[in-house]
Design a protein around this motif. Structure first.
Motif, PDB file in Angstrom:
ATOM      1  N   ARG A 241       0.818  -1.218   0.000  1.00  0.00           N
ATOM      2  CA  ARG A 241       0.000   0.000   0.000  1.00  0.00           C
ATOM      3  C   ARG A 241       0.846   1.260   0.000  1.00  0.00           C
ATOM      4  NH1 ARG A 241      -3.699  -2.659   4.622  1.00  0.00           N
ATOM      5  NH2 ARG A 241      -4.751  -4.196   3.295  1.00  0.00           N
ATOM      6  N   ARG A 242       2.018   1.212   0.653  1.00  0.00           N
ATOM      7  CA  ARG A 242       2.882   2.394   0.671  1.00  0.00           C
ATOM      8  C   ARG A 242       3.400   2.726  -0.721  1.00  0.00           C
ATOM      9  NH1 ARG A 242       6.046   0.606   6.213  1.00  0.00           N
ATOM     10  NH2 ARG A 242       4.153   0.647   7.464  1.00  0.00           N
TER      11      ARG A 242
ATOM     12  N   ALA B  57       2.720  11.709   5.325  1.00  0.00           N
ATOM     13  CA  ALA B  57       2.494  10.461   6.056  1.00  0.00           C
ATOM     14  C   ALA B  57       3.186   9.253   5.424  1.00  0.00           C
ATOM     15  CB  ALA B  57       0.987  10.200   6.180  1.00  0.00           C
ATOM     16  N   VAL B  58       3.020   9.082   4.115  1.00  0.00           N
ATOM     17  CA  VAL B  58       3.581   7.879   3.484  1.00  0.00           C
ATOM     18  C   VAL B  58       5.115   7.904   3.467  1.00  0.00           C
ATOM     19  CG1 VAL B  58       3.547   6.378   1.472  1.00  0.00           C
ATOM     20  CG2 VAL B  58       1.471   7.585   2.148  1.00  0.00           C
TER      21      VAL B  58
ATOM     22  N   ARG C 293       6.995   9.275   5.490  1.00  0.00           N
ATOM     23  CA  ARG C 293       7.443   9.047   6.870  1.00  0.00           C
ATOM     24  C   ARG C 293       7.333   7.566   7.224  1.00  0.00           C
ATOM     25  NH1 ARG C 293       5.504   9.342  11.756  1.00  0.00           N
ATOM     26  NH2 ARG C 293       3.393   9.576  10.956  1.00  0.00           N
ATOM     27  N   LEU C 294       6.243   6.917   6.790  1.00  0.00           N
ATOM     28  CA  LEU C 294       6.098   5.477   7.029  1.00  0.00           C
ATOM     29  C   LEU C 294       7.233   4.713   6.350  1.00  0.00           C
ATOM     30  CD1 LEU C 294       2.243   4.926   6.561  1.00  0.00           C
ATOM     31  CD2 LEU C 294       3.540   4.672   8.676  1.00  0.00           C
TER      32      LEU C 294
ATOM     33  N   ARG D 129      -1.358  13.887  -0.478  1.00  0.00           N
ATOM     34  CA  ARG D 129      -0.928  12.781   0.376  1.00  0.00           C
ATOM     35  C   ARG D 129      -0.745  11.510  -0.458  1.00  0.00           C
ATOM     36  NH1 ARG D 129      -4.620  10.916   5.384  1.00  0.00           N
ATOM     37  NH2 ARG D 129      -6.035  10.357   3.684  1.00  0.00           N
TER      38      ARG D 129
ATOM     39  N   ASP E  18      -5.432   2.624   6.625  1.00  0.00           N
ATOM     40  CA  ASP E  18      -5.089   1.336   6.009  1.00  0.00           C
ATOM     41  C   ASP E  18      -4.535   1.549   4.608  1.00  0.00           C
ATOM     42  OD1 ASP E  18      -5.935  -0.136   8.177  1.00  0.00           O
ATOM     43  OD2 ASP E  18      -7.978  -0.393   7.410  1.00  0.00           O
ATOM     44  N   GLY E  19      -5.221   2.425   3.845  1.00  0.00           N
ATOM     45  CA  GLY E  19      -4.889   2.603   2.428  1.00  0.00           C
ATOM     46  C   GLY E  19      -3.506   3.177   2.193  1.00  0.00           C
ATOM     47  N   ILE E  20      -3.012   4.026   3.122  1.00  0.00           N
ATOM     48  CA  ILE E  20      -1.670   4.572   2.911  1.00  0.00           C
ATOM     49  C   ILE E  20      -0.596   3.624   3.428  1.00  0.00           C
ATOM     50  CG2 ILE E  20      -2.500   6.958   2.998  1.00  0.00           C
ATOM     51  CD1 ILE E  20      -1.075   7.156   5.746  1.00  0.00           C
ATOM     52  N   GLY E  21      -1.014   2.493   4.021  1.00  0.00           N
ATOM     53  CA  GLY E  21      -0.029   1.476   4.388  1.00  0.00           C
ATOM     54  C   GLY E  21       0.417   1.481   5.832  1.00  0.00           C
ATOM     55  N   MET E  22      -0.494   1.911   6.746  1.00  0.00           N
ATOM     56  CA  MET E  22      -0.156   1.763   8.166  1.00  0.00           C
ATOM     57  C   MET E  22      -0.412   0.321   8.587  1.00  0.00           C
ATOM     58  SD  MET E  22      -1.510   5.071  10.207  1.00  0.00           S
ATOM     59  CE  MET E  22      -0.822   6.702   9.912  1.00  0.00           C
TER      60      MET E  22
ATOM     61  N   GLN F 125       0.452   0.580  13.950  1.00  0.00           N
ATOM     62  CA  GLN F 125       0.643   2.004  13.657  1.00  0.00           C
ATOM     63  C   GLN F 125      -0.693   2.726  13.634  1.00  0.00           C
ATOM     64  OE1 GLN F 125       2.770   1.400   9.998  1.00  0.00           O
ATOM     65  NE2 GLN F 125       4.730   2.031  10.883  1.00  0.00           N
TER      66      GLN F 125
ATOM     67  N   GLN G 248      -0.953   5.581  16.209  1.00  0.00           N
ATOM     68  CA  GLN G 248      -0.767   6.910  15.629  1.00  0.00           C
ATOM     69  C   GLN G 248      -2.082   7.581  15.275  1.00  0.00           C
ATOM     70  OE1 GLN G 248       2.165   7.007  12.485  1.00  0.00           O
ATOM     71  NE2 GLN G 248       3.382   5.422  13.455  1.00  0.00           N
TER      72      GLN G 248
END
Lengths: 253, 516
Positions: free
Chosen positions: A80-81, A104-105, A107-108, A151, B129-133, B137, B141
């Motif tokens: 997903r990232r 956000a991404v 940083r992840l 984002r 979820d979609g951004i990949g946490m 997290q 977060q």
């Protein structure tokens, strides 16, 4: 010379919920660089098809591949990232600043020194730089949608998934943002898959339109081809914007 | 007056530290239970309703009853572990308090957690979820920070409730600020009550505002504000512990004898008297006071206390389960032989006075009507109004009185003890129930009516010694018949009266001087 793998590929994919079939035997290839709109009436399976790509939904049978790799193999968070994702409600994190939301991404992914990248992204979506320090509650709907787009693009993903990205916006904002999106798609060399229930949006923005009905693909063509389709589900979708356009044309004549 | 305040103040550091300790431990235990339960409720909605309603039902049980329920439960459990695993479980003190208080804190914690995490808009979860946490997290977060105000609200409610309810832990023998409140209520020493209440309220307010700061800091992500809450909390805890350590008696009291006392003046005075006697023999002693009447004997049998005073009629009913009324000497003899076999409890001494139910009248009324005994009352009862304490009309004594003497009063009203005495003084009642060792009998010039037909059971004050310290019998048997009822009345009056009120310690010292 072997042709490169499509950016996104569905191979005989079905999704079921209990006894209901949400998607049935979908086979589909989306080549790198294309801008594809997914449309259809409510419950047709548009969002499910989109969410299969970043594994927010898993296939019961068949295989989904991104850049040639089966999405079911490997870690979903990592997958997903690497994919841009923006949705109707935007879903900005209310306790984070705009800068933090946008970054956000990256940083992840462990990237640092993101201030410059945030400034660059705000510029891409045509927001003033000083928005970086604001909180989501201080933004209008259109501004929030732009931040959502920024984002999604932050980590330079090759694939962008959009689920009704302009759903709740007024027509003018919607048109502006739609134009900007098409430009970004080209500038950033993206492959874009956009779910929209609005056929006009699909026809005007995308270079290929896929119409779903009851979990199946009933039309898959360039906008001109869709308009010419005589499938009843497609005709039903076209009927109301067409009537509207004709009445407007009469009025303006 | 000043002396009363300073005495109350001197009790504070020790009780505050204990109060803080038991509250913090109960809250920590409640959080440990609530977190996994909350997670379960969020991931499985079917559990949510069940958990919330179970916690809700627990909440409707009065905290006092919940505490009292844990005593027999732990006693039973302790018996089982003793038999099958070879170790016991303490049924009194910290453990029941901890369990009851943490159950009580569960509802606000669960509700805060579930409502807080349940209130997060679905599009926020979807984009996380979609951004990949990862799940972790997303929880740390996104979900917890957004839910923090509601979760913290639950935590604050739980903390304030726990600190309030911890005052009730006194009744199961756990040291707390309730020691001051309960002792004060029984002794009608309002300085103790006010000090205890103010300290508990102050503690609750300080903890709440510290948590409020931490919450604001968390919500607005202002590190300083959040830290100030933590600093305030730490300073509070450190201050109380420091105060406690600084004022703690230096002598380490290892394996001290525990003298028990129920929750009324006579018991406090006798406990002090016994403690003084034992200290005079060089023994370390602590007093555990404010025990509920039903709890005291079981506490002695279980070894949680070593010695206390109970009354023959109470033991007859509560321990032997007998409802019949037998002559005084027979009751004593039966208790002396039955208690050791039933509970390994010895009657070390019969103190020489009774604290029995009796009916009392103003001397002027009794003289005018020519009444000296319950038998004389029969002819006049229909013209007289009887005021009783709250439980008397449900007790076998009342049934026996009616049957034996055929008493039919004009009116019958139940009062709290203080109001009952006021009703007699103010002319709203002609006859009241009284206890034979009550200090007011002499002070208010009351006449106790004699009981020629033996309708009322005896309530001889008996010194009981528990199974772990049989040596105490020999150390205390010189109290046999040592306390005449008049002296006990005077000592009680010193502690009960409103003017020139004495502490139980002072009254005990006075009483000791009167004994042979």
């Amino acid at each position: 010379m072997a042709t490169p793998a499509p950016m996104l590929e569905y191979a005989d994919v079905s999704v079921r919920r209990g006894t209901a079939t949400l998607l049935e035997n979908i086979t589909l290839a989306i080549p790198t660089g294309s801008f594809v709109a997914l449309t259809g009436s409510s419950g047709a399976g548009k969002t499910t098809l989109l969410r299969l790509a970043n594994r927010l939904v898993t296939a019961d049978t068949g295989e989904v591949r991104v850049a040639g790799k089966n999405v079911a193999a490997g870690d979903p968070a990592t997958l997903r990232r690497g994919i841009g994702y923006a949705i109707q409600g935007v879903g900005l994190f209310p306790h984070w600043t705009i800068a933090e939301n946008v970054a956000a991404v990256p940083r992840l992914l462990g990237h640092t020194g993101l201030a410059a990248r945030v400034a660059e992204l705000l510029e891409l979506v045509e927001l003033p730089r000083d928005f970086a320090a604001r909180y989501p509650r201080q933004l209008s709907g259109g501004q929030a949608s732009r931040v959502g787009l920024a984002r999604a693009l932050a980590a330079k993903p090759p694939l962008l998934l959009l689920d009704e990205p302009f759903g709740a916006l007024d027509p003018e904002t919607r048109a502006n943002l739609g134009d900007r999106l098409v430009a970004l798609h080209r500038e950033q060399n993206l492959t874009t898959l956009m779910v929209t229930h609005d056929l006009a949006d699909a026809l005007l923005r995308a270079d290929r339109v896929i119409v779903l009905d009851k979990g199946r693909i009933v039309a898959d063509a360039a906008p001109a081809g869709i308009v010419a389709s005589d499938h009843p589900a497609v005709r039903a979708l076209i009927a109301s914007p067409l009537a509207q356009a004709r009445r407007l044309a009469d009025l303006l004549a | 007056m000043n002396e009363q305040w300073s005495r109350a103040f001197a009790m504070l550091p020790d009780r505050l530290a204990a109060h803080l300790g038991v509250s913090a431990a109960a809250l920590a235990l409640a959080i440990l239970i609530a977190v996994p339960l909350g997670m379960l409720a969020i991931s499985r909605p079917a559990w949510k309703t069940a958990l919330i309603s179970t916690a809700g039902i627990l909440q409707t049980i009065p905290a006092l009853a919940l505490l009292a329920l844990f005593y027999p439960l732990l006693l039973l459990l302790g018996g089982l572990t003793q038999r099958f695993a070879g170790f016991g479980i303490p049924a009194l003190g910290l453990l029941p308090s901890l369990l009851a208080l943490s159950l009580y804190a569960l509802l606000p914690l669960l509700r805060g957690g579930i409502d807080g995490l349940g209130s997060i808009p679905p599009e926020i979860l979807d984009s996380a979820d979609g951004i990949g946490m990862t799940r972790r997290q997303r929880l740390l977060q996104v979900e917890l920070p957004i839910a923090a105000p509601i979760v913290m609200g639950g935590l604050r409610t739980a903390a304030v409730w726990t600190i309030g309810a911890a005052t009730l832990a006194t009744t199961v023998g756990q040291k707390s600020l309730g020691d001051l409140i309960f002792a004060g209520l029984q002794l009608e020493d309002w300085t103790l009550v006010v000090t205890g209440c103010l300290a508990a309220a102050g503690l609750a307010i300080l903890v709440d505002s510290a948590l409020a700061n931490a919450e604001t800091g968390l919500k607005e992500r202002r590190i300083n504000k959040g830290l100030s809450g933590l600093v305030l909390l730490t300073a509070l805890v450190a201050g109380i512990i420091g105060w406690h350590l600084a004022t703690r008696p230096s002598a380490t009291q290892t394996a001290a004898i525990v003298v028990g006392a129920k929750n009324f003046s006579e018991q406090y005075i006798l406990a002090e008297l016994i403690a003084d006697r034992l200290r005079a023999q060089g023994l370390p002693v602590t007093i555990r006071s404010g025990l509920g009447s039903a709890v005291a004997f079981r506490a002695l049998a279980a070894g949680d206390i070593d010695v206390y005073v109970d009354y023959s009629g109470t033991l007859w009913d509560n321990v032997l389960g007998r409802k019949d009324i037998v002559p005084r000497s027979q009751m004593l003899a039966t208790l002396r032989s039955e208690l050791p076999t039933r509970a390994k409890v010895e009657v070390a001494a019969s103190l020489g006075f009774e604290n029995a139910y009796a009916l009392a009248m103003k001397r002027t009324d009794a003289t005018r009507l020519g009444i000296t005994s319950l038998a004389d009352l029969t002819a006049h009862a229909s013209q007289l109004r009887l005021a009783t304490d709250i439980e008397f009309q449900q007790r076998p004594e009342w049934a026996s009185l009616q049957k034996t003497y055929g008493l039919k009063f004009k009116t019958l009203t139940a009062y709290t003890p203080t109001l009952m005495v006021r009703a007699l003084g103010g002319g709203d009642a002609d006859v009241i129930t009284a206890f034979s060792s009550d200090g007011r009998i002499a002070a208010d010039d009351l006449v106790l009516l004699t009981d020629p037909r033996g309708a009322l059971p005896a309530y001889d004050a008996l010194l009981l010694v528990g199974p772990h310290r049989p040596d105490l019998t020999a150390k205390l048997d010189n109290l046999q018949n040592a306390i005449p009822v008049e002296k006990m009345r005077q000592a009680n009056w010193q502690a009960d009266r409103d003017t020139d009120k004495q502490t139980p310690q002072q009254a005990a010292k006075w009483l000791a001087k009167q004994l042979k």
